[in-house]
Motif scaffolding. Structure first.
Motif, PDB file in Angstrom:
ATOM      1  N   ASN A   1      18.402 -24.327 -30.847  1.00 45.30           N
ATOM      2  CA  ASN A   1      17.684 -23.529 -31.768  1.00 45.30           C
ATOM      3  C   ASN A   1      17.952 -23.999 -33.194  1.00 45.30           C
ATOM      4  OD1 ASN A   1      18.189 -20.917 -33.929  1.00 45.30           O
ATOM      5  ND2 ASN A   1      17.946 -19.939 -32.084  1.00 45.30           N
ATOM      6  N   ASN A   2      16.608 -24.349 -33.726  1.00 42.44           N
ATOM      7  CA  ASN A   2      16.532 -25.217 -34.699  1.00 42.44           C
ATOM      8  C   ASN A   2      17.397 -24.632 -36.264  1.00 42.44           C
ATOM      9  OD1 ASN A   2      15.007 -27.041 -33.566  1.00 42.44           O
ATOM     10  ND2 ASN A   2      13.041 -26.041 -33.869  1.00 42.44           N
ATOM     11  N   GLU A   3      17.083 -23.241 -36.138  1.00 45.08           N
ATOM     12  CA  GLU A   3      17.940 -22.437 -37.369  1.00 45.08           C
ATOM     13  C   GLU A   3      19.350 -22.615 -37.290  1.00 45.08           C
ATOM     14  OE1 GLU A   3      15.980 -21.162 -40.091  1.00 45.08           O
ATOM     15  OE2 GLU A   3      14.431 -22.488 -38.925  1.00 45.08           O
ATOM     16  N   LEU A   4      19.883 -22.508 -36.210  1.00 42.86           N
ATOM     17  CA  LEU A   4      21.197 -22.730 -35.831  1.00 42.86           C
ATOM     18  C   LEU A   4      21.782 -23.957 -36.058  1.00 42.86           C
ATOM     19  CD1 LEU A   4      24.043 -21.324 -35.261  1.00 42.86           C
ATOM     20  CD2 LEU A   4      23.295 -21.458 -32.855  1.00 42.86           C
ATOM     21  N   ASP A   5      21.086 -25.037 -35.577  1.00 41.25           N
ATOM     22  CA  ASP A   5      21.294 -26.262 -35.806  1.00 41.25           C
ATOM     23  C   ASP A   5      21.324 -26.699 -37.348  1.00 41.25           C
ATOM     24  OD1 ASP A   5      21.880 -26.800 -32.786  1.00 41.25           O
ATOM     25  OD2 ASP A   5      19.913 -27.416 -32.541  1.00 41.25           O
ATOM     26  N   ARG A   6      20.376 -26.297 -37.878  1.00 39.22           N
ATOM     27  CA  ARG A   6      20.335 -26.433 -39.503  1.00 39.22           C
ATOM     28  C   ARG A   6      21.646 -25.904 -39.853  1.00 39.22           C
ATOM     29  NH1 ARG A   6      16.283 -24.299 -40.537  1.00 39.22           N
ATOM     30  NH2 ARG A   6      14.687 -26.309 -40.536  1.00 39.22           N
ATOM     31  N   VAL A   7      22.026 -24.796 -39.926  1.00 42.25           N
ATOM     32  CA  VAL A   7      23.247 -24.236 -40.562  1.00 42.25           C
ATOM     33  C   VAL A   7      24.507 -24.858 -39.929  1.00 42.25           C
ATOM     34  CG1 VAL A   7      24.629 -22.116 -40.985  1.00 42.25           C
ATOM     35  CG2 VAL A   7      21.938 -22.175 -40.681  1.00 42.25           C
ATOM     36  N   LEU A   8      24.630 -25.428 -38.795  1.00 41.64           N
ATOM     37  CA  LEU A   8      25.872 -26.001 -38.443  1.00 41.64           C
ATOM     38  C   LEU A   8      26.020 -27.603 -38.653  1.00 41.64           C
ATOM     39  CD1 LEU A   8      25.890 -24.763 -34.688  1.00 41.64           C
ATOM     40  CD2 LEU A   8      27.566 -23.975 -36.459  1.00 41.64           C
TER      41      LEU A   8
ATOM     42  N   GLY B   1      20.227 -24.758 -49.577  1.00 40.08           N
ATOM     43  CA  GLY B   1      20.447 -25.987 -48.955  1.00 40.08           C
ATOM     44  C   GLY B   1      19.615 -26.882 -49.136  1.00 40.08           C
ATOM     45  N   MET B   2      19.098 -27.650 -48.015  1.00 41.65           N
ATOM     46  CA  MET B   2      18.094 -28.516 -48.512  1.00 41.65           C
ATOM     47  C   MET B   2      16.406 -28.167 -48.316  1.00 41.65           C
ATOM     48  SD  MET B   2      19.651 -31.317 -48.784  1.00 41.65           S
ATOM     49  CE  MET B   2      18.299 -32.627 -48.726  1.00 41.65           C
ATOM     50  N   ARG B   3      16.620 -26.582 -47.981  1.00 47.68           N
ATOM     51  CA  ARG B   3      15.116 -26.035 -47.718  1.00 47.68           C
ATOM     52  C   ARG B   3      14.670 -25.385 -48.923  1.00 47.68           C
ATOM     53  NH1 ARG B   3      14.654 -21.416 -43.288  1.00 47.68           N
ATOM     54  NH2 ARG B   3      14.471 -23.105 -41.956  1.00 47.68           N
ATOM     55  N   PRO B   4      13.357 -25.723 -49.520  1.00 43.55           N
ATOM     56  CA  PRO B   4      12.803 -25.001 -50.684  1.00 43.55           C
ATOM     57  C   PRO B   4      12.222 -23.763 -50.107  1.00 43.55           C
ATOM     58  CG  PRO B   4      11.522 -26.943 -49.813  1.00 43.55           C
ATOM     59  CD  PRO B   4      12.656 -26.939 -49.182  1.00 43.55           C
ATOM     60  N   LEU B   5      12.109 -22.794 -51.047  1.00 38.17           N
ATOM     61  CA  LEU B   5      11.821 -21.402 -50.763  1.00 38.17           C
ATOM     62  C   LEU B   5      10.830 -21.022 -51.994  1.00 38.17           C
ATOM     63  CD1 LEU B   5      14.867 -19.503 -49.128  1.00 38.17           C
ATOM     64  CD2 LEU B   5      13.004 -20.578 -47.681  1.00 38.17           C
ATOM     65  N   MET B   6       9.818 -20.150 -51.585  1.00 38.18           N
ATOM     66  CA  MET B   6       9.006 -19.410 -52.478  1.00 38.18           C
ATOM     67  C   MET B   6       9.223 -18.034 -52.166  1.00 38.18           C
ATOM     68  SD  MET B   6       7.955 -22.050 -53.797  1.00 38.18           S
ATOM     69  CE  MET B   6       6.797 -21.500 -55.400  1.00 38.18           C
ATOM     70  N   ILE B   7       9.918 -17.327 -53.315  1.00 44.54           N
ATOM     71  CA  ILE B   7      10.360 -15.757 -52.997  1.00 44.54           C
ATOM     72  C   ILE B   7       9.473 -14.946 -54.285  1.00 44.54           C
ATOM     73  CG2 ILE B   7      12.527 -16.372 -52.196  1.00 44.54           C
ATOM     74  CD1 ILE B   7      13.738 -15.900 -54.793  1.00 44.54           C
TER      75      ILE B   7
ATOM     76  N   ILE C   1       9.782 -20.321 -39.147  1.00 42.46           N
ATOM     77  CA  ILE C   1       9.547 -21.864 -39.406  1.00 42.46           C
ATOM     78  C   ILE C   1       9.419 -22.044 -40.944  1.00 42.46           C
ATOM     79  CG2 ILE C   1       8.644 -23.932 -38.965  1.00 42.46           C
ATOM     80  CD1 ILE C   1      10.463 -22.658 -36.634  1.00 42.46           C
ATOM     81  N   ASN C   2       8.429 -21.232 -41.393  1.00 46.03           N
ATOM     82  CA  ASN C   2       8.110 -21.030 -42.913  1.00 46.03           C
ATOM     83  C   ASN C   2       8.645 -19.718 -43.436  1.00 46.03           C
ATOM     84  OD1 ASN C   2       6.978 -21.617 -45.455  1.00 46.03           O
ATOM     85  ND2 ASN C   2       4.809 -21.892 -44.519  1.00 46.03           N
TER      86      ASN C   2
ATOM     87  N   GLU D   1      23.162 -24.632 -46.177  1.00 47.28           N
ATOM     88  CA  GLU D   1      22.136 -24.143 -45.393  1.00 47.28           C
ATOM     89  C   GLU D   1      21.825 -22.688 -45.121  1.00 47.28           C
ATOM     90  OE1 GLU D   1      19.983 -26.433 -44.926  1.00 47.28           O
ATOM     91  OE2 GLU D   1      20.882 -28.194 -45.568  1.00 47.28           O
ATOM     92  N   LEU D   2      20.535 -22.682 -44.717  1.00 49.12           N
ATOM     93  CA  LEU D   2      20.098 -21.198 -44.420  1.00 49.12           C
ATOM     94  C   LEU D   2      19.322 -21.204 -43.212  1.00 49.12           C
ATOM     95  CD1 LEU D   2      20.102 -18.295 -46.164  1.00 49.12           C
ATOM     96  CD2 LEU D   2      17.761 -19.121 -46.613  1.00 49.12           C
ATOM     97  N   GLY D   3      19.491 -20.019 -42.271  1.00 53.01           N
ATOM     98  CA  GLY D   3      18.486 -19.959 -41.211  1.00 53.01           C
ATOM     99  C   GLY D   3      18.072 -18.466 -41.160  1.00 53.01           C
ATOM    100  N   ILE D   4      16.811 -18.446 -41.222  1.00 52.87           N
ATOM    101  CA  ILE D   4      16.039 -17.157 -41.089  1.00 52.87           C
ATOM    102  C   ILE D   4      15.623 -16.851 -39.616  1.00 52.87           C
ATOM    103  CG2 ILE D   4      14.292 -15.811 -42.097  1.00 52.87           C
ATOM    104  CD1 ILE D   4      14.641 -17.339 -44.868  1.00 52.87           C
ATOM    105  N   TYR D   5      15.873 -15.474 -39.288  1.00 50.97           N
ATOM    106  CA  TYR D   5      15.315 -14.897 -37.998  1.00 50.97           C
ATOM    107  C   TYR D   5      14.439 -13.760 -38.278  1.00 50.97           C
ATOM    108  CZ  TYR D   5      18.562 -18.239 -35.997  1.00 50.97           C
ATOM    109  OH  TYR D   5      19.379 -19.411 -35.604  1.00 50.97           O
ATOM    110  N   GLU D   6      13.620 -13.446 -37.286  1.00 49.24           N
ATOM    111  CA  GLU D   6      13.042 -12.270 -37.452  1.00 49.24           C
ATOM    112  C   GLU D   6      13.113 -11.486 -36.158  1.00 49.24           C
ATOM    113  OE1 GLU D   6       8.139 -10.516 -37.448  1.00 49.24           O
ATOM    114  OE2 GLU D   6       8.466 -12.591 -37.153  1.00 49.24           O
TER     115      GLU D   6
END
Length: 454
Positions: A78-85, A301-307, A276-277, A261-266
């Motif tokens: 799970n890429n999102e969980l791995d990123r947060v861990l 974290g290392m992830r840029p977001l546009m909100i 992913i995006n 870091e941040l993980g986003i799920y739907e």
């Protein structure tokens, strides 16, 4: 039989007292101290632990004599969980996952355990095996290496662990476990502390990662003593509104990685889908020109977001103006309104101001200050902003536009998503590059107003 003794514990902070009292001296809360029975275990019950301790005696070593072996993390798939861990599960680590009831904690860990290539033991003290089977068929009908155990006694769990020898252990949840060595009810301070200590000892001796699910209180903190969060290696928080489909995974403590870091799920019918995006889901696809909306570039974290920032400014009907925010600090909103009053001459003191960060997420990055100001001014003047313009700067009390960190990453993300221009501070140090996006530099709040509204 060992001698039975009682102690008094605060059910909020875990402070221990020799007698009952109305107020906890540690956390200051009233009527939270409860008597619990504590029983010392018979040394005969510790045969297994004694054998292990005899085999592996701990000796002090000079730090220069300790062999440094690289820890190979276990990929969860799970890429999102791995990123947060921080790259995956660390062998021998203890991870605590907290969140509101029904937010998807059990679904997330069951989904991960069904897809792991390692042998997993999923221990549930809240559901039966048939209930877990029904949910597992909906999430992943073809699991490979997942064993389900419905048990709450730690001694019985460890006996099954010795037989199965799993590579990953998941406990759902720590508040349902109880140990024979403590004569308190499950969920009490003594039981949570004792069960966690036994799991930590097991994880460190066997080098097996353990993931715990923790309940939270109505205040939003993880239930049980605060020492629980100090004992584990990683504390994750699963956030989100149950009325929204998106869930956010944050790290509040991590001994092996970053806590930013941040993980986003739907949330879907078949489980949780990794986003992913995130920028695409956080920005509305409305083609109409609407006032009061602005796009901000933020970092998690290392992830840029546009909100997307939405603001609504209207006349106060009831005399006292309202200041309401969703996903943004209300005190910071009041500060920005004061700056607009003092430095730019906008009379907002007699108007209601409502601010919303779309997508149901909360942001505390000061880099969205400029987007908040632009959205408020757009709603106040009822003039829509250009859709292909985003903002990335902090606003100071003197009305100056201050630079923010890692501006290059923000600009690259904006350019990748098709934005034509980005407004930043004049003091921002932008490295030379082949940016196709137009970079607008402003020094003070008056420059922002003149550029946006002429």
């Amino acid at each position: 039989m060992a001698k039975v003794k009682t102690a008094y514990y605060c059910q909020k902070c875990g402070a221990q007292y020799s007698k009952w009292q109305g107020k906890c001296n540690s956390c200051g809360d009233w009527n939270t101290i409860v008597e619990e029975v504590v029983q010392k275990p018979d040394p005969k019950d510790w045969k297994t632990s004694a054998k292990k301790e005899a085999k592996k005696a701990s000796k002090p070593l000079l730090i220069t004599d300790i062999e440094s072996t690289p820890q190979n993390r276990m990929n969860t798939g799970n890429n999102e969980l791995d990123r947060v861990l921080g790259g995956g599960l660390v062998p021998g680590s203890l991870t605590l996952l907290g969140g509101e009831p029904g937010i998807g904690k059990s679904t997330l860990l069951l989904q991960i355990s069904l897809g792991l290539k390692y042998k997993v033991l999923y221990v549930s003290g809240e559901e039966s095996q048939q209930q877990i089977k029904m949910r597992a068929e909906r999430i992943n009908p073809n699991p490979a290496n997942c064993f389900i155990l419905t048990e709450t006694k730690t001694q019985s769990i460890f006996r099954q662990v010795e037989e199965i020898e799993p590579e990953v252990v998941i406990i759902d949840s720590i508040q349902t476990l109880h140990s024979d060595y403590i004569e308190s009810s499950p969920g009490s301070i003594s039981q949570i502390r004792e069960c966690t200590a036994e799991l930590i000892k097991f994880a460190k001796e066997s080098n097996t990662p353990v993931i715990l699910i923790g309940h939270i209180t109505k205040e939003g903190s993880i239930a049980g003593p605060k020492v629980l969060e100090h004992m584990v290696d990683t504390v994750l928080q699963f956030e989100g509104d149950r009325n929204h489909v998106y869930r956010i995974l944050r790290s509040h403590k991590n001994r092996f990685g970053s806590t930013h870091e941040l993980g986003i799920y739907e949330m879907q019918g078949s489980g949780l889908r990794e986003v992913i995006n995130p920028s695409e889901i956080l920005i509305s696809k409305n083609d109409e020109d609407l006032s009061g909306t602005a796009i901000a570039s933020t970092l998690e974290g290392m992830r840029p977001l546009m909100i997307e920032i939405q603001a609504l400014v209207s006349s106060a009907v009831y005399g006292t103006p309202q200041r309401s925010t969703t996903g943004y600090n209300s005190k910071r909103l009041n500060m920005l309104l004061a700056v607009l009053e003092k430095r730019a001459g906008f009379r907002l003191g007699a108007k209601d101001v409502f601010l919303n960060v779309t997508g149901g997420i909360s942001v505390d990055d000061p880099a969205i200050d400029l987007a908040v100001v632009a959205a408020i001014l757009s709603s106040n003047e009822d003039i829509s902003l250009e859709k292909d313009t985003c903002f990335a700067a902090e606003v100071g009390l003197a009305g100056e536009i201050r630079p923010v960190t890692r501006i290059e990453q923000r600009i690259i993300e904006a350019e990748k998503l098709g934005f034509a221009s980005v407004m930043v501070s004049k003091q921002s140090k932008i490295p030379k590059g082949d940016f196709k996006i137009r970079i607008i530099k402003v020094a003070k709040i008056e420059d922002v107003v003149s550029h946006l509204f002429g």
